[in-house]
Design a protein around this motif. Structure first.
Motif, PDB file in Angstrom:
ATOM      1  N   SER A  14       0.855  -1.191   0.000  1.00  0.00           N
ATOM      2  CA  SER A  14       0.000   0.000   0.000  1.00  0.00           C
ATOM      3  C   SER A  14       0.886   1.234   0.000  1.00  0.00           C
ATOM      4  CB  SER A  14      -0.932   0.014   1.227  1.00  0.00           C
ATOM      5  OG  SER A  14      -0.171   0.150   2.396  1.00  0.00           O
ATOM      6  N   GLY A  16       1.131   5.491   0.468  1.00  0.00           N
ATOM      7  CA  GLY A  16       0.455   6.628   1.097  1.00  0.00           C
ATOM      8  C   GLY A  16       1.465   7.706   1.432  1.00  0.00           C
ATOM      9  N   ASP A  19       3.140  10.779   7.763  1.00  0.00           N
ATOM     10  CA  ASP A  19       2.848  11.772   8.781  1.00  0.00           C
ATOM     11  C   ASP A  19       4.180  12.376   9.261  1.00  0.00           C
ATOM     12  OD1 ASP A  19       2.064  13.112  11.013  1.00  0.00           O
ATOM     13  OD2 ASP A  19       1.034  11.440  11.967  1.00  0.00           O
ATOM     14  N   GLU A  22       5.727  10.534  11.958  1.00  0.00           N
ATOM     15  CA  GLU A  22       6.366   9.276  11.560  1.00  0.00           C
ATOM     16  C   GLU A  22       7.808   9.535  11.126  1.00  0.00           C
ATOM     17  OE1 GLU A  22       5.088   5.433   8.864  1.00  0.00           O
ATOM     18  OE2 GLU A  22       3.675   7.081   9.123  1.00  0.00           O
ATOM     19  N   ASP A 276      -7.335   7.301   0.962  1.00  0.00           N
ATOM     20  CA  ASP A 276      -7.566   6.664   2.255  1.00  0.00           C
ATOM     21  C   ASP A 276      -7.096   7.614   3.351  1.00  0.00           C
ATOM     22  OD1 ASP A 276      -7.689   5.146   4.530  1.00  0.00           O
ATOM     23  OD2 ASP A 276      -6.632   3.408   3.728  1.00  0.00           O
ATOM     24  N   GLN A 278      -6.839   7.336   6.457  1.00  0.00           N
ATOM     25  CA  GLN A 278      -6.020   6.760   7.534  1.00  0.00           C
ATOM     26  C   GLN A 278      -4.532   6.771   7.140  1.00  0.00           C
ATOM     27  OE1 GLN A 278      -7.438   6.003  10.507  1.00  0.00           O
ATOM     28  NE2 GLN A 278      -9.242   6.834   9.466  1.00  0.00           N
ATOM     29  N   LYS A 279      -4.272   6.625   5.839  1.00  0.00           N
ATOM     30  CA  LYS A 279      -2.877   6.535   5.377  1.00  0.00           C
ATOM     31  C   LYS A 279      -2.355   7.844   4.799  1.00  0.00           C
ATOM     32  CE  LYS A 279      -3.362   1.670   4.282  1.00  0.00           C
ATOM     33  NZ  LYS A 279      -3.797   0.746   3.240  1.00  0.00           N
ATOM     34  N   SER A 280      -3.244   8.721   4.368  1.00  0.00           N
ATOM     35  CA  SER A 280      -2.816   9.953   3.694  1.00  0.00           C
ATOM     36  C   SER A 280      -3.741  11.107   4.032  1.00  0.00           C
ATOM     37  CB  SER A 280      -2.823   9.753   2.175  1.00  0.00           C
ATOM     38  OG  SER A 280      -2.067   8.638   1.814  1.00  0.00           O
TER      39      SER A 280
END
Length: 544
Positions: A14, A16, A19, A22, A276, A278-280
């Protein structure tokens, strides 16, 4: 894969955005100084060659994993940017999001029914395995048509993109000559931009005050230029006089403004655009933290005169850190806004050229010699890049390349291989009771005499090189369970290829016939599928 470890199958990949938190968590150290090495030649802490980012000098130990040069893969660091900057790779996506979302509440300018329709279209496209781009572009086109936000009612303005990373909001503001325009319209004369034959009824100030509901004293102040009309007053005057008192003005959107705008976009609206949440998140496109690649990805080399020559990426990171520090110092010292904006643009330029140094309309960052720097994008794309140069087309072992020449005495399925190539390329022979004598004979012949052997591997996994001195001794030791890397012999099957490999028959299997001289020999009848001729063509052979 190390021995004893269970093999794993990759389920899916996946992609993305990362953050900023991160980046900080995966970072081995924060980089704050542009210096690399001290006077004694040791890496400076919190510099671009910090030992926590990995080591390339023999004898030094990585402070993050404890490994030495060669076994340490390197670790990322990070730079805290003084101000947000735009990631140039997402310039078109930023423009699309700015045009499709409300400037006030950041909602996607689509009604709930329209959003539901686009969600259904996305689900259908995903189930068919097709590209989502057409659906998301259609959603933005639809949202862009809205002149007002369907949720907060705010008027929407067009967004102009000046490449590579500048965005303007085209707003309607009160024209500078508003008082002259009002005076001309009241006298019945054509205003600027109108045809000379336009006729309108003259209007006295008292009549205008009565029609618009604005005080007569305020009308006189507006006519003299002492008072700028409010938005409601301007609209009333435009209606009464049938004139336009506005002009277009380009309001520059700073990266911090865009980041604030994107932070307020709700998750459900992002998902309508096929992202998405949650990922981006869209605000992560605007960089506040810049990852610093490991030292192993940008090694420095020592020249003959003892001086160190740094990698192009390190040169670019030095520029970013220096401008970043100047930016912070000027901002803390209370420098004028003009200087702050100039430094911000310079920081944006350096981060942009760190990502991609071949953007049209932007002068490339250059070395002192005048050579353009090869930055991240240039490492990946093109014939010499990572994908085509290092992954799809890389140099491999057990391959040979030389000129081809014709030999009509060979069968169609045979290829003549020069002695020298047959002695260099090997086939692995697993020794057992039936081939033990052959294996010993190959080893006894040594590496120089064909058919011989170049290496043997013992059952304990140790690999031994066969030489003229030890071949007789090793031949006696060879037993079932050993592996012998023997020379190519007649009858071995190899893969033969002529580039460009345009169809399946450009790569075919042939049986080896070991021959003297230095060219590959093949039957002339085999030329058409390879599209080969004998005017100097070269071909490749791969031992299986």
């Amino acid at each position: 894969m190390s021995q004893g470890q269970a093999p794993k199958r990759i389920g899916s990949l996946s992609f993305g955005l990362m953050d900023p938190e991160e980046y900080r968590e995966m970072s081995a150290t924060k980089v704050i100084t542009a210096d690399t090495y001290d006077d004694d030649g040791f890496p400076i802490d919190m510099g671009l060659m910090d030992p926590r980012l990995g080591v390339i000098d023999p004898g030094l130990e990585c402070k993050t994993c404890g490994k030495h040069s060669g076994s340490c893969n390197g670790h990322f660091g990070h730079i805290e940017l003084a101000a947000p900057v735009i990631h140039v790779g997402f310039a078109k996506l930023i423009r699309r999001l700015l045009r499709g979302t409300c400037r006030e509440c950041s909602r996607l300018c689509l009604t709930d029914d329209e959003k539901a329709e686009f969600r259904d279209r996305l689900d259908t496209t995903r189930s068919l395995g097709e590209d989502l781009g057409d659906v998301t572009k259609a959603a933005i086109r639809k949202a862009r048509k809205a002149s007002q936000c369907p949720y907060c009612g705010e008027k929407q303005y067009d967004i102009q993109h000046e490449k590579p990373t500048t965005y303007y909001e085209v707003q309607e503001v009160l024209a500078a000559e508003y008082s002259e325009t009002i005076a001309a319209a009241m006298e019945g004369r054509p205003v600027e931009g109108e045809d000379e034959d336009v006729e309108r009824e003259p209007m006295a100030p008292t009549d205008l005050a009565e029609e618009t509901g604005i005080d007569l004293s305020r009308i006189n102040e507006i006519l003299s230029g002492e008072f700028r009309p409010t938005k409601s007053d301007r609209q009333a005057l435009e209606t009464a006089l049938d004139v336009d008192l506005t002009e277009e003005d380009m309001n520059k959107l700073m990266p911090s403004d865009i980041r604030d705008w994107f932070e307020d976009i709700p998750d459900e609206d992002i998902e309508v655009l096929g992202v998405d949440s949650q990922k981006s998140r869209p605000e992560w496109i605007i960089l506040t933290v810049l990852p610093v690649p490991p030292v192993t990805a940008r090694p420095s080399i020592t020249l003959d005169n003892g001086q160190r020559s740094e990698d192009d990426l390190t040169h670019k990171l030095v520029d970013i850190i220096r401008i970043n520090q100047r930016f912070m110092e000027n901002r803390e010292a209370g420098a004028p806004q003009l200087i702050i904006e100039d430094l911000w643009e310079l920081l944006q330029y350096h981060v942009t050229t760190f990502m991609d140094n071949e953007i049209s309309g932007t002068p490339p960052a250059r070395h002192r010699s005048g050579r353009p720097l090869k930055t991240l994008s240039q490492r990946l794309k093109g014939k010499e890049g990572r994908f085509r140069g290092s992954l799809s087309g890389k140099r491999v072992n057990f391959s040979a390349r030389t000129v081809i020449s014709p030999d009509p005495t060979l069968s169609l399925n045979e290829v003549g291989v020069p002695n020298r190539v047959a002695s260099e390329m090997t086939q692995t022979m697993n020794v057992n009771e039936r081939n033990l004598d052959d294996a010993r004979r190959y080893v006894a012949n040594g590496p120089e005499h064909h058919p011989g052997a170049n290496y043997v591997r013992r059952p304990d996994g140790r690999r031994l090189k066969v030489t003229e001195k030890n071949c007789e001794e090793l031949a006696e030791k060879v037993d079932p369970g050993w592996e012998v890397s023997r020379h190519l012999i007649d009858g071995d099957v190899v893969i033969f290829n002529r580039q460009p490999s345009l169809h399946r028959m450009s790569i075919m299997a042939h049986e080896v016939v070991v021959m003297p001289y230095k060219t590959f020999r093949l039957n002339t009848v085999v030329c058409p599928p390879y599209n080969a001729d004998f005017d100097g063509d070269e071909m490749n052979m791969h031992a299986l």
